[in-house]
Design an enzyme around this catalytic site. Sequence first.
Site, PDB file in Angstrom:
ATOM      1  N   SER A 179       0.409  -0.881  -0.210  1.00 16.30           N
ATOM      2  CA  SER A 179       0.042   0.086   0.019  1.00 16.30           C
ATOM      3  C   SER A 179       1.130   1.041   0.275  1.00 16.30           C
ATOM      4  O   SER A 179       0.318   2.550  -0.858  1.00 16.30           O
ATOM      5  CB  SER A 179      -1.130  -0.162   1.022  1.00 16.30           C
ATOM      6  OG  SER A 179      -0.206  -0.224   2.273  1.00 16.30           O
ATOM      7  N   HIS A 207      -5.700  -3.454  -2.777  1.00 16.43           N
ATOM      8  CA  HIS A 207      -5.158  -2.478  -3.150  1.00 16.43           C
ATOM      9  C   HIS A 207      -5.502  -3.261  -5.287  1.00 16.43           C
ATOM     10  O   HIS A 207      -4.971  -3.185  -5.814  1.00 16.43           O
ATOM     11  CB  HIS A 207      -3.795  -1.661  -3.646  1.00 16.43           C
ATOM     12  CG  HIS A 207      -3.810  -1.385  -2.288  1.00 16.43           C
ATOM     13  ND1 HIS A 207      -4.605   0.187  -2.074  1.00 16.43           N
ATOM     14  CD2 HIS A 207      -3.572  -1.630  -1.218  1.00 16.43           C
ATOM     15  CE1 HIS A 207      -4.727   0.662  -0.886  1.00 16.43           C
ATOM     16  NE2 HIS A 207      -3.332  -0.577  -0.658  1.00 16.43           N
ATOM     17  N   LYS A 238     -12.462   0.355  -1.201  1.00 17.14           N
ATOM     18  CA  LYS A 238     -11.598   0.708  -2.419  1.00 17.14           C
ATOM     19  C   LYS A 238     -11.934   0.635  -3.813  1.00 17.14           C
ATOM     20  O   LYS A 238     -12.414   1.215  -4.101  1.00 17.14           O
ATOM     21  CB  LYS A 238      -9.744   0.142  -2.196  1.00 17.14           C
ATOM     22  CG  LYS A 238      -9.438   0.863  -1.070  1.00 17.14           C
ATOM     23  CD  LYS A 238      -8.088  -0.109  -0.749  1.00 17.14           C
ATOM     24  CE  LYS A 238      -7.739   0.359   0.741  1.00 17.14           C
ATOM     25  NZ  LYS A 238      -7.193  -0.060   1.527  1.00 17.14           N
TER      26      LYS A 238
HETATM   27  C1  LIG Z   1      -7.757  -0.709   3.345  1.00 19.08           C
HETATM   28  C2  LIG Z   1      -6.602  -1.873   3.396  1.00 19.08           C
HETATM   29  C3  LIG Z   1      -6.865  -2.609   4.404  1.00 19.08           C
HETATM   30  C4  LIG Z   1      -8.049  -2.815   5.547  1.00 19.08           C
HETATM   31  O1  LIG Z   1      -9.440  -3.005   4.219  1.00 19.08           O
HETATM   32  P1  LIG Z   1     -11.036  -2.037   5.169  1.00 19.08           P
HETATM   33  O2  LIG Z   1     -11.664  -2.865   4.284  1.00 19.08           O
HETATM   34  O3  LIG Z   1     -10.587  -0.657   4.584  1.00 19.08           O
HETATM   35  O4  LIG Z   1     -10.855  -2.160   6.081  1.00 19.08           O
HETATM   36  C5  LIG Z   1      -6.277  -4.603   4.566  1.00 19.08           C
HETATM   37  N1  LIG Z   1      -5.213  -3.939   3.683  1.00 19.08           N
HETATM   38  C6  LIG Z   1      -4.482  -3.612   2.850  1.00 19.08           C
HETATM   39  C7  LIG Z   1      -3.031  -3.441   2.379  1.00 19.08           C
HETATM   40  C8  LIG Z   1      -5.136  -2.181   2.530  1.00 19.08           C
HETATM   41  O5  LIG Z   1      -4.939  -1.220   2.059  1.00 19.08           O
END
Ligand SMILES: *Cc1c(COP(=O)(O)O)cnc(C)c1O
Length: 387
Positions: A179, A207, A238
């Site tokens: 990320s 992602h 996302k």
């Molecule tokens: C955003 C994210 C999460 C968490 O997901 P949410 O649905 O926002 O709780 C888990 N792993 C990664 C790599 C992320 O970027």
Amino acid sequence: MNQLDILRRDLAALEHGHLLRHRRNNALPCAPHARIDGRDMLAFCSNDYLGLAASPVLADALADGARRWGSGSGASHLVSGHYAVQEALEGRLAQFVGCERALYLSAGYMANSGIIPALVGRGDAVFADRLNHASLVDGMLLSRAEMNRYPHLDVDALARMLSGSGAKRKLIATDSVFSMDGDVAPLADLLALAEDHDAWLMVDDAHGFGVLGPQGRGAVAEAGLDSWRLLRVGTLGKAAGVSGAFVGGEADVIEWLMQKMRTYVFTTGTPPALAQALLASIDLIEHGDARRRHLDGLIARFSSQLELERWRLMPSRTPIQPVLVGDNEAVLKLAAALWNEGLWVPAIRPPTVPSGSARLRVSLTAAHTEDDVDLLAATLNRLERGT
Ligand SMILES: *Cc1c(COP(=O)(O)O)cnc(C)c1O
């Protein structure tokens, strides 16, 4: 000092170390154009990679869902809070990413922190990339399994750790797209190691889902992998533009997770209306090649227009395009200079990234235009030259 005094002292220390975080109040829906304190800003910070978070199609589906299903689910899924529309979503997700069954959860954080303790415990071992997301780290801690963190993307180091482990049950956990770096894990190599060492391979595709692979089916589909050892976690807040997460895999593995994941069993079911919006979102993702083509064009355009000497664009083919600055204060000054020009790009500092590697985390979305990207690149080039 009483407890409150201690807490206030620690808060003051955060502020003193420039580590206190502030939220910006955006007066507009999620999009590249934001309005903060009455000021129009061009934002490069969201994970809304396909530009779906404010899609009228999804807003209509959510509103229809609310009219049909109301606002709440009333209970946990295993008691009485599970609805036909959520069952349909799980079937659609499994079909879309190409696995036998999927379980729909309220958040990626809940998925990652719940899956690991459901599969391994005391006396077992987890092997994790050092740059994994915090939710995977918390899942490891909760599991009480032995934690082995291998250097970022270092398959050989992981192989040595696996060979040296006497643990009965083993689990390898990795982000697909990291990320804060935007680079992609060597999933085929990791699966081969999992096969050699009889381990689970858990892939957090937060992602990658919607962005990578044919029709946006994710990083595992892009790598062409399939195995009962694979657990694919996708998040739905996302690229999918709504909220929630899922884990996909072999049918009995998913049945086990449904029985055992405490973050699934002991929480109220998600509002069913969200599942209706998500069904519409999967359709948009599946038919979203034009959005992904536009996004890929922006990614290529950004890197080709940057002419940096001291700062460095980190190698990434994903919408996460970090600009490495190094020094903490320098990156804060750069983010402030961009902000003054109406460009909103987050500065990422330790401990989120290793010390000495402070960076801007530019994230591009299909809702950006070529002009947006040109403006950001030109501004960065000019700021680096100090003119
Ligand atoms: C955003 C994210 C999460 C968490 O997901 P949410 O649905 O926002 O709780 C888990 N792993 C990664 C790599 C992320 O970027």
